[in-house]
Design a protein around this motif. Structure first.
Motif, PDB file in Angstrom:
ATOM      1  N   MET A   1      -3.833  35.999  41.079  1.00  0.00           N
ATOM      2  CA  MET A   1      -3.741  35.572  42.635  1.00  0.00           C
ATOM      3  C   MET A   1      -4.542  34.242  42.883  1.00  0.00           C
ATOM      4  SD  MET A   1      -1.101  37.196  43.106  1.00  0.00           S
ATOM      5  CE  MET A   1      -0.769  36.374  44.533  1.00  0.00           C
ATOM      6  N   ASP A   2      -5.580  34.213  42.376  1.00  0.00           N
ATOM      7  CA  ASP A   2      -6.552  32.978  42.306  1.00  0.00           C
ATOM      8  C   ASP A   2      -5.709  31.604  42.122  1.00  0.00           C
ATOM      9  OD1 ASP A   2      -8.313  34.503  43.692  1.00  0.00           O
ATOM     10  OD2 ASP A   2      -9.659  34.677  41.803  1.00  0.00           O
ATOM     11  N   MET A   3      -4.849  31.762  41.350  1.00  0.00           N
ATOM     12  CA  MET A   3      -4.155  30.374  40.943  1.00  0.00           C
ATOM     13  C   MET A   3      -2.864  29.837  41.691  1.00  0.00           C
ATOM     14  SD  MET A   3      -2.795  31.324  36.957  1.00  0.00           S
ATOM     15  CE  MET A   3      -4.480  31.562  36.714  1.00  0.00           C
ATOM     16  N   VAL A   4      -2.519  30.852  42.980  1.00  0.00           N
ATOM     17  CA  VAL A   4      -1.354  30.881  43.408  1.00  0.00           C
ATOM     18  C   VAL A   4      -1.623  30.013  44.680  1.00  0.00           C
ATOM     19  CG1 VAL A   4      -1.763  32.742  45.099  1.00  0.00           C
ATOM     20  CG2 VAL A   4       0.548  31.958  44.322  1.00  0.00           C
ATOM     21  N   ALA A   5      -0.507  28.974  45.186  1.00  0.00           N
ATOM     22  CA  ALA A   5      -0.592  28.237  46.218  1.00  0.00           C
ATOM     23  C   ALA A   5       0.722  28.741  47.098  1.00  0.00           C
ATOM     24  CB  ALA A   5      -0.663  26.679  45.689  1.00  0.00           C
ATOM     25  N   PRO A   6       0.658  29.099  48.161  1.00  0.00           N
ATOM     26  CA  PRO A   6       1.736  29.096  49.252  1.00  0.00           C
ATOM     27  C   PRO A   6       2.377  27.824  49.438  1.00  0.00           C
ATOM     28  CG  PRO A   6      -0.404  29.732  50.278  1.00  0.00           C
ATOM     29  CD  PRO A   6      -0.717  29.389  49.110  1.00  0.00           C
ATOM     30  N   ARG A   7       3.802  27.994  49.661  1.00  0.00           N
ATOM     31  CA  ARG A   7       4.213  26.852  49.820  1.00  0.00           C
ATOM     32  C   ARG A   7       5.387  27.073  50.938  1.00  0.00           C
ATOM     33  NH1 ARG A   7       7.338  22.877  45.543  1.00  0.00           N
ATOM     34  NH2 ARG A   7       8.253  21.396  46.919  1.00  0.00           N
ATOM     35  N   THR A   8       5.913  25.936  51.594  1.00  0.00           N
ATOM     36  CA  THR A   8       7.088  26.217  52.495  1.00  0.00           C
ATOM     37  C   THR A   8       7.872  25.042  51.985  1.00  0.00           C
ATOM     38  OG1 THR A   8       5.804  27.134  54.343  1.00  0.00           O
ATOM     39  CG2 THR A   8       8.015  26.121  54.746  1.00  0.00           C
ATOM     40  N   VAL A   9       9.234  25.412  51.803  1.00  0.00           N
ATOM     41  CA  VAL A   9      10.177  24.301  51.581  1.00  0.00           C
ATOM     42  C   VAL A   9      11.392  24.346  52.427  1.00  0.00           C
ATOM     43  CG1 VAL A   9      11.682  23.632  49.577  1.00  0.00           C
ATOM     44  CG2 VAL A   9       9.695  24.983  48.967  1.00  0.00           C
ATOM     45  N   GLN A  10      11.577  23.075  52.992  1.00  0.00           N
ATOM     46  CA  GLN A  10      12.776  22.881  54.138  1.00  0.00           C
ATOM     47  C   GLN A  10      14.121  23.051  53.398  1.00  0.00           C
ATOM     48  OE1 GLN A  10      11.703  22.944  57.249  1.00  0.00           O
ATOM     49  NE2 GLN A  10       9.629  23.039  56.399  1.00  0.00           N
TER      50      GLN A  10
ATOM     51  N   ASP B   1      17.499  22.459  52.066  1.00  0.00           N
ATOM     52  CA  ASP B   1      17.966  21.350  51.078  1.00  0.00           C
ATOM     53  C   ASP B   1      17.127  20.805  50.077  1.00  0.00           C
ATOM     54  OD1 ASP B   1      20.603  21.734  52.059  1.00  0.00           O
ATOM     55  OD2 ASP B   1      20.440  20.123  53.292  1.00  0.00           O
ATOM     56  N   GLY B   2      15.757  21.430  50.471  1.00  0.00           N
ATOM     57  CA  GLY B   2      14.546  20.860  49.478  1.00  0.00           C
ATOM     58  C   GLY B   2      14.882  21.432  47.973  1.00  0.00           C
ATOM     59  N   CYS B   3      14.771  20.571  47.062  1.00  0.00           N
ATOM     60  CA  CYS B   3      14.865  20.871  45.529  1.00  0.00           C
ATOM     61  C   CYS B   3      13.666  21.289  45.202  1.00  0.00           C
ATOM     62  CB  CYS B   3      15.339  19.695  44.664  1.00  0.00           C
ATOM     63  SG  CYS B   3      15.537  19.984  43.124  1.00  0.00           S
TER      64      CYS B   3
ATOM     65  N   GLY C   1      13.376  33.929  52.556  1.00  0.00           N
ATOM     66  CA  GLY C   1      14.260  32.612  52.594  1.00  0.00           C
ATOM     67  C   GLY C   1      15.243  32.850  51.230  1.00  0.00           C
ATOM     68  N   GLN C   2      16.280  31.884  51.069  1.00  0.00           N
ATOM     69  CA  GLN C   2      17.120  31.980  49.973  1.00  0.00           C
ATOM     70  C   GLN C   2      17.389  30.731  49.353  1.00  0.00           C
ATOM     71  OE1 GLN C   2      20.878  34.178  50.629  1.00  0.00           O
ATOM     72  NE2 GLN C   2      22.158  32.278  49.961  1.00  0.00           N
ATOM     73  N   VAL C   3      17.609  30.633  48.055  1.00  0.00           N
ATOM     74  CA  VAL C   3      18.017  29.420  47.442  1.00  0.00           C
ATOM     75  C   VAL C   3      19.364  29.753  46.798  1.00  0.00           C
ATOM     76  CG1 VAL C   3      15.676  28.858  46.913  1.00  0.00           C
ATOM     77  CG2 VAL C   3      16.892  30.283  45.204  1.00  0.00           C
ATOM     78  N   SER C   4      19.697  28.379  46.448  1.00  0.00           N
ATOM     79  CA  SER C   4      21.179  28.489  45.553  1.00  0.00           C
ATOM     80  C   SER C   4      20.635  28.112  43.943  1.00  0.00           C
ATOM     81  CB  SER C   4      22.260  27.587  46.213  1.00  0.00           C
ATOM     82  OG  SER C   4      22.504  27.957  47.152  1.00  0.00           O
TER      83      SER C   4
ATOM     84  N   ASP D   1      18.435  27.046  50.667  1.00  0.00           N
ATOM     85  CA  ASP D   1      19.577  27.125  51.545  1.00  0.00           C
ATOM     86  C   ASP D   1      18.937  27.279  52.801  1.00  0.00           C
ATOM     87  OD1 ASP D   1      21.499  27.117  49.547  1.00  0.00           O
ATOM     88  OD2 ASP D   1      21.237  29.516  49.258  1.00  0.00           O
ATOM     89  N   GLU D   2      17.968  27.562  53.041  1.00  0.00           N
ATOM     90  CA  GLU D   2      17.228  27.671  54.491  1.00  0.00           C
ATOM     91  C   GLU D   2      15.687  27.599  54.386  1.00  0.00           C
ATOM     92  OE1 GLU D   2      16.627  32.618  54.683  1.00  0.00           O
ATOM     93  OE2 GLU D   2      18.889  31.927  54.665  1.00  0.00           O
ATOM     94  N   THR D   3      14.983  27.317  55.294  1.00  0.00           N
ATOM     95  CA  THR D   3      13.611  27.228  55.183  1.00  0.00           C
ATOM     96  C   THR D   3      13.048  28.317  54.199  1.00  0.00           C
ATOM     97  OG1 THR D   3      13.413  26.183  57.159  1.00  0.00           O
ATOM     98  CG2 THR D   3      11.533  27.010  56.307  1.00  0.00           C
TER      99      THR D   3
END
Length: 167
Positions: free
Chosen positions: A27-36, A38-40, A57-60, A95-97
């Motif tokens: 877990m020391d090598m993890v970075a949390p991230r938020t993707v808006q 339609d973000g790829c 969230g959900q991705v396609s 597909d969503e944040t």
């Protein structure tokens, strides 16, 4: 050992047999991230050397411009391509944040090369996710038939070594 709620969720979902001090190293090598929306996150055919865990969230999942699957909370992305040393087999669009954890692939490779317990735990969680891959392939064939063009080995395999190794 203390973990954030997001770290604990990943540990509970994917690393059930890993001791806390081993989980902390990972877990020391993890970075949390938020993707808006339609973000790829991943682009088909491109090198992507990180592991993604979806917190919320959900991705396609898109292969050759056809949507073949959706993934959401609690699922990992890029585990197959990372484990086999391949370029990305699909494009992944939010597909969503989306809230996710991103594991640095280079650091992960170094860690699991030297730590067999973490390697085994990730290898086991990788095989738990095989239904996701099989579902994507089945859906693609059901919708569009077998691909007319199959990638040549030199196009799809990087010269790098696979990250996860069979224990």
């Amino acid at each position: 050992m203390r973990f954030t709620p997001n770290e604990q969720r990943f540990i509970d979902d994917c690393l059930t047999n890993l001791r806390p001090h081993q989980a902390r190293r990972l877990m020391d090598m993890v970075a949390p991230r938020t993707v808006q929306v339609d973000g790829c996150l991943i682009r088909e055919g491109k090198t992507f050397e990180n592991l993604i865990y979806i917190l919320q969230g959900q991705v396609s999942i898109w292969i050759d411009k056809h949507q073949v699957k959706a993934c959401s909370d609690g699922q990992m992305l890029s585990e197959l391509t990372l484990s086999m040393g391949m370029t990305a087999t699909a494009t992944v669009i939010a597909d969503e944040t989306l809230r996710c954890l991103i594991f640095d692939g280079a650091r992960l490779a170094t860690l699991i090369t030297h730590n067999h317990e973490i390697n085994r735990a990730l290898f086991a969680s990788h095989f738990c996710a095989r239904d996701k891959l099989m579902g994507s392939i089945s859906r693609y064939i059901e919708m569009y038939g077998a691909p007319a063009k199959t990638p040549r080995q030199k196009d799809s395999i990087r010269p790098a070594q696979p990250v996860f190794r069979q224990p």
